[in-house]
Design a protein around this motif. Structure first.
Motif, PDB file in Angstrom:
ATOM      1  N   ASP A  72       0.857  -1.198   0.000  1.00  0.00           N
ATOM      2  CA  ASP A  72       0.000   0.000   0.000  1.00  0.00           C
ATOM      3  C   ASP A  72       0.892   1.247   0.000  1.00  0.00           C
ATOM      4  O   ASP A  72       1.984   1.226   0.574  1.00  0.00           O
ATOM      5  CB  ASP A  72      -0.844  -0.035   1.290  1.00  0.00           C
ATOM      6  CG  ASP A  72      -2.111   0.802   1.236  1.00  0.00           C
ATOM      7  OD1 ASP A  72      -3.126   0.359   1.807  1.00  0.00           O
ATOM      8  OD2 ASP A  72      -2.084   1.895   0.616  1.00  0.00           O
ATOM      9  N   ALA A  73       0.399   2.325  -0.585  1.00  0.00           N
ATOM     10  CA  ALA A  73       1.095   3.617  -0.455  1.00  0.00           C
ATOM     11  C   ALA A  73       0.907   4.136   0.967  1.00  0.00           C
ATOM     12  O   ALA A  73       1.704   4.953   1.448  1.00  0.00           O
ATOM     13  CB  ALA A  73       0.525   4.623  -1.452  1.00  0.00           C
ATOM     14  N   HIS A  74      -0.134   3.707   1.610  1.00  0.00           N
ATOM     15  CA  HIS A  74      -0.553   4.199   2.928  1.00  0.00           C
ATOM     16  C   HIS A  74      -0.429   3.104   3.989  1.00  0.00           C
ATOM     17  O   HIS A  74      -0.517   1.923   3.687  1.00  0.00           O
ATOM     18  CB  HIS A  74      -2.013   4.664   2.854  1.00  0.00           C
ATOM     19  CG  HIS A  74      -2.298   5.572   1.710  1.00  0.00           C
ATOM     20  ND1 HIS A  74      -2.783   5.108   0.483  1.00  0.00           N
ATOM     21  CD2 HIS A  74      -2.158   6.916   1.564  1.00  0.00           C
ATOM     22  CE1 HIS A  74      -2.939   6.130  -0.342  1.00  0.00           C
ATOM     23  NE2 HIS A  74      -2.568   7.234   0.279  1.00  0.00           N
ATOM     24  N   ASP A  77      -3.466  -3.085  -1.812  1.00  0.00           N
ATOM     25  CA  ASP A  77      -4.166  -1.856  -2.203  1.00  0.00           C
ATOM     26  C   ASP A  77      -3.579  -1.442  -3.544  1.00  0.00           C
ATOM     27  O   ASP A  77      -2.372  -1.199  -3.636  1.00  0.00           O
ATOM     28  CB  ASP A  77      -3.901  -0.783  -1.138  1.00  0.00           C
ATOM     29  CG  ASP A  77      -4.691   0.486  -1.388  1.00  0.00           C
ATOM     30  OD1 ASP A  77      -5.075   1.141  -0.405  1.00  0.00           O
ATOM     31  OD2 ASP A  77      -4.920   0.832  -2.564  1.00  0.00           O
ATOM     32  N   ASP A 135      -3.391   1.135  -5.005  1.00  0.00           N
ATOM     33  CA  ASP A 135      -2.660   2.412  -5.018  1.00  0.00           C
ATOM     34  C   ASP A 135      -1.205   2.257  -4.575  1.00  0.00           C
ATOM     35  O   ASP A 135      -0.444   3.230  -4.540  1.00  0.00           O
ATOM     36  CB  ASP A 135      -3.379   3.514  -4.215  1.00  0.00           C
ATOM     37  CG  ASP A 135      -3.341   3.319  -2.709  1.00  0.00           C
ATOM     38  OD1 ASP A 135      -4.283   3.812  -2.042  1.00  0.00           O
ATOM     39  OD2 ASP A 135      -2.382   2.724  -2.152  1.00  0.00           O
ATOM     40  N   THR A 148      -6.993   7.350  -3.793  1.00  0.00           N
ATOM     41  CA  THR A 148      -5.950   8.165  -3.163  1.00  0.00           C
ATOM     42  C   THR A 148      -4.600   7.870  -3.814  1.00  0.00           C
ATOM     43  O   THR A 148      -3.707   7.303  -3.193  1.00  0.00           O
ATOM     44  CB  THR A 148      -5.853   7.848  -1.653  1.00  0.00           C
ATOM     45  OG1 THR A 148      -5.801   6.428  -1.502  1.00  0.00           O
ATOM     46  CG2 THR A 148      -7.053   8.389  -0.897  1.00  0.00           C
TER      47      THR A 148
HETATM   48 MN    MN Z   1      -3.669   3.166  -0.150  1.00  0.00          MN
END
Ligand code: MN
Ligand code: 2BH
Ligand code: MN
Length: 314
Positions: A119-121, A227, A229, A241
């Motif tokens: 995930d980027a997050h 995710d 992203d 996002t």
């Molecule tokens: Mn994310």
């Protein structure tokens, strides 16, 4: 590989409409046929039905908490059912708040898990640290034992118990982490390969060290929560996002090829594909096709190609 697919058309963990359509777009791109082409036995359980939750007023900062709690409770039961038949579970989202349900259901069936969060997050904000109130930025805080004291009573969350130890979580792809999340990662000593480590080490070393960490004590079933992203927006723009500087298509595929060859993949989430966030048809296609190819990598597709054992030159 025996695969059980669950569609989770849910979007209330965040504010952008469209992410609920991810599951059917991934199916329409041929996921089931392509998995069968890799020799998988595939059972598609269809999409869960998420009833509308009226008057779902914020609780503290949390947005639509009742819908999120109910959706994950439903998903948890469905994942546990798929696992009870011994299949590897594929959950097609929907937003990432659904991981509350998929990991809970997986843990109910397999108990101790390793969680690989791509995930980027960090998705580990607590109800008090969240900057947005969107629960797709918080799922891990509800799941990790060490954060249990940070979670208040929330309507429709009474079914939920933490089920993952901080030491059993590994991140790959981080590049947009909130201060509260960063504090938590450091405080709990959670293993994280941000994009800096991906650049410094290269994806092969990242996967080697990820597996060393996951298998350092007991080898546990792996829950891969992917995710979309995590990939660079040039590859997967149709997501809610997006953050620049993400994983290449090749790095993403390397991750899933590598996880497949451990033989320990027990459940995978593929979330946050949002067609309404794609500016063109091509952007949507690129995003959906990447999601499909990542999943094929989870279930035995390798880029060098393959042939049946009884193949005869014509
Ligand atoms: Mn994310
Ligand atoms: N950290 C932000 C962004 C959350 C992103 C969630 B995603 O990783 O599931 O896309 C928040 O808490 O709202
Ligand atoms: Mn996420």
């Amino acid at each position: 590989h025996c695969v059980g697919i669950i569609g989770a058309p849910f979007s209330k963990g965040q504010q952008r409409d469209g992410v609920q359509r991810g599951a059917d777009l991934i199916r329409a791109a041929g996921l089931v046929q392509k998995l069968k082409g890799e020799g998988c036995v595939v059972k598609d359980y269809g999409n869960l039905t998420f009833e509308d939750v009226p008057n779902d007023e914020p609780v503290g900062r949390l947005k639509t908490p009742r819908a999120v709690g109910r959706a994950s409770e439903l998903l948890a039961g469905a994942v546990q059912e798929v696992k009870s038949h011994g299949n590897t579970c594929v959950m097609l989202g929907g937003d990432h708040s659904l991981a509350i349900g998929s990991i809970s259901g997986h843990a109910a069936s397999r108990h101790e898990l390793s969680v690989l969060w791509v995930d980027a997050h960090a998705d580990i904000n607590t109800p008090s640290s969240t900057p947005t109130g969107n629960i797709h930025g918080q799922p891990l805080s509800y799941l990790i034992h060490e954060l249990h004291s940070e979670i208040p009573i929330i309507p429709n969350f009474s079914w939920l118990k933490p089920c993952v130890a901080a030491k059993d979580v590994v991140y790959i792809g981080l590049r947009d982490v909130d201060p509260g999340e960063h504090y938590t990662l450091k405080y709990l000593g959670i293993k994280a390969f941000s994009m800096t480590e991906v650049d410094r080490l290269g994806i092969a070393k990242v996967m080697e060290q990820t597996c060393d960490h996951m298998f350092s004590k007991v080898k546990k079933p792996i829950h891969l929560s992917f995710d979309i992203d995590a990939l660079d927006p040039s590859v997967s723009p149709a997501t809610g996002t997006p953050v620049a500087g993400g994983l290449t298509y090749r790095e993403g595929i390397y991750i899933t090829e590598h996880i497949c060859q451990t033989g320990l993949l027990s459940a995978v989430d593929m979330v946050e594909v949002n067609p309404k966030q794609g500016k063109t048809e091509d952007e949507i296609k690129s995003t959906v096709n990447a999601a499909v190819d990542l999943l094929l990598g989870c279930f035995g597709r390798v880029r060098e190609g393959s042939h049946d054992p009884d193949y005869k030159m014509p």
